[in-house]
Enzyme design. Structure first.
Site, mmCIF file in Angstrom:
data_model
loop_
_atom_site.group_PDB
_atom_site.id
_atom_site.type_symbol
_atom_site.label_atom_id
_atom_site.label_comp_id
_atom_site.label_asym_id
_atom_site.label_seq_id
_atom_site.Cartn_x
_atom_site.Cartn_y
_atom_site.Cartn_z
ATOM 1 N N ARG A 225 0.760 -1.438 -0.058
ATOM 2 C CA ARG A 225 -0.004 0.008 0.041
ATOM 3 C C ARG A 225 0.999 1.221 0.056
ATOM 4 O O ARG A 225 1.866 1.223 0.767
ATOM 5 C CB ARG A 225 -0.848 -0.057 1.220
ATOM 6 C CG ARG A 225 -2.289 -0.911 1.089
ATOM 7 C CD ARG A 225 -3.220 -0.466 0.169
ATOM 8 N NE ARG A 225 -4.323 -1.222 0.009
ATOM 9 C CZ ARG A 225 -4.616 -2.000 -1.162
ATOM 10 N NH1 ARG A 225 -3.701 -1.881 -2.068
ATOM 11 N NH2 ARG A 225 -5.663 -2.712 -1.253
ATOM 12 N N HIS A 273 0.430 -0.182 -10.589
ATOM 13 C CA HIS A 273 -0.820 -0.916 -9.759
ATOM 14 C C HIS A 273 -0.912 -2.376 -10.324
ATOM 15 O O HIS A 273 -2.213 -2.658 -10.543
ATOM 16 C CB HIS A 273 -1.652 -0.424 -9.210
ATOM 17 C CG HIS A 273 -2.484 -0.777 -7.857
ATOM 18 N ND1 HIS A 273 -3.054 -0.244 -6.800
ATOM 19 C CD2 HIS A 273 -2.315 -2.166 -7.643
ATOM 20 C CE1 HIS A 273 -3.494 -0.912 -5.958
ATOM 21 N NE2 HIS A 273 -3.105 -2.081 -6.261
#
Lengths: 310, 310
Positions: A225, A273
């Site tokens: 994250r 991502h």
């Protein structure tokens, strides 16, 4: 008839709803899946992405569970209206994808590939890397993804330590926990992999002081994250030569804005991502299994511990 | 007293001779190691590199074996004066290094890392790669290095086929052999790894016709031997877009000359023969074990089959 509300951006429906129907049919579960809800009280299950239309979960008074399409549930955990059992997405396809990203980028940095990939002029300077058994890797976070990644790295021969809040035991991996364990995991990490969930406790866990604990020349790989790392402290540690490189897949703002310094820093690799994605067919089987469990009164899989935040 | 001649470039002696002495001592084998030979008839074993001073092995009439410091023995096999049992260097450290190079570069191409590593402008275009289980890799050559590499790739979930001249059986790997097997191995290879020995039969095995058998967009990784590939045919296949990339660690001439087109081709990555190296401490143990076997009259390990050439 099981009433299911599917709350996700429009583009998700075409990908996810057909395999979810198929998986529910295979369990013989009669169901109806709607993308807009006329009568919240009749909804049995809510399948949803954090960026879907439903943000207030309080009208769904009879819902037995909220099933997240994403692994990271920090946006749901922060939602006080969501009081139903919350189930994270954990599935083998997503784990496999993460293991491939982590092992690939650890091997890339271990072998010093970038010098060869980016070389522009002829230069024959054989520099044999150490063996994986001589390379110390630390994995922070030993959930499903961290554990599988640590095991794969150990299987390739790396000298692997893993750190988690609570003690764990994984074959072939030196498992550390607690505050002292974190210091030890950082102090030995020639390559550091971040796979922690994002919670109040883990936000900015890699601040300037902890980055300074890493050995000189260390490399960071973050497919976890974005907010686990203090961005400014990371840039400073790279610029003063303490860290050699950072490979980042997740960011505080996504897509990463074009003006962000990460894009242009020679010691930062940005991946958009892609480390691990929920693959619809795999996700559908996990969702259907949890709905089957809900209907049978069996315990759910991957239920979030709200007090821990993941 | 076992008489050993060490024939290798001068720089090898300091690295290899101390650990070899230590390993022989640990077996209780009294020995003398010389780097220059006064009396060839008294030499019991010759430890040598192909680029060492001894090129005529005929005076060593009582030598029980020639122990190569290198894995590739094509230069020895071509030497008609070398009639003693010839032992290849095979050791776990070298195998581990090769497995790391192969798995690292296969993952690199599988994950499409280069686009991220070489990106110079901000560009957020998530493109999720398939899972390893959906990626077909073929390994040509199933000796110690090929077999270990194929198994490691299968362990990471890749869909792996291996090809060798004679039939083999390896758990998790689809083993092919013979001429038809080679066609099949090439036809399915999204990523092709070359780990064949260099023999009369394998020189230029990847010629224009066989390169054309690879699926469009295939990638070649060659940590085996340079002459396995027809250089001109490789450049042509890359230039017409049939192949996507080649990562080459070995070349017909090493160091690869500065003017060679491989250095400047955007779809070729040159690594300077670093895929696997003989690590002295590991090599010393294998050499001492073979000398122990020779003295005890036991069969040698890793003896070259002269008719096959490896």
């Amino acid at each position: 008839m099981i009433e299911i509300l599917f709350s996700a951006p429009e583009s998700y429906g075409g990908k996810y709803i057909p395999p979810i129907r198929e998986a529910l049919d295979s369990f013989g579960l009669a169901h109806r899946i709607e993308t807009e809800c006329s009568d919240p009280e009749r909804v049995d299950y809510i399948i949803c992405a954090p960026n879907g239309p439903v943000t207030d979960f309080s009208p769904f008074t009879h819902a037995k569970a909220v099933l997240s399409l994403w692994a990271g549930v920090e946006r749901f955990v922060d939602n006080p209206s969501l009081t139903q059992p919350l189930l994270r997405m954990v599935n083998p396809g997503m784990t496999a994808g993460m293991v491939e990203y982590v092992t690939g980028h650890v091997l890339r940095h271990h072998l010093g590939m970038d010098a060869h990939i980016r070389r522009e002029k002829p230069e024959w300077q054989p520099k044999i890397p150490p063996l994986a058994s001589e390379r110390r890797v630390s994995v922070l976070g030993l959930g499903a993804l961290g554990q599988a990644s640590a095991q794969a790295l150990a299987g390739l021969g790396f000298d692997v330590a893993g750190w988690s809040r609570s003690p764990k035991s994984i074959a072939g991996v030196r498992c550390l926990s607690g505050a002292n364990g974190l210091e030890e995991a950082l102090g030995r990490a020639e390559i550091l992999v971040l796979l922690l969930p994002l919670t109040v406790e883990t936000e900015n866990i890699l601040d300037a002081a902890r980055l300074a604990r890493l050995p000189e020349g260390a490399v960071i790989i973050n497919p976890g994250r974005g907010p686990l790392i203090d961005d400014e402290a990371l840039l400073a540690a790279l610029d003063r030569g303490h860290l050699a490189h950072a490979t980042l897949d997740v960011f505080r703002t996504e897509p990463l804005p074009g003006a962000h310094p990460f894009w242009h820093h020679p010691q930062i690799t940005v991946t958009p991502h892609i480390a691990s994605d929920t693959r619809p067919a795999h996700a559908a089987r996990v969702i259907a299994e949890n709905i089957r469990r809900g209907e049978a009164g069996e315990p759910f899989l991957h239920q979030v511990d709200r007090s821990a935040g993941y």
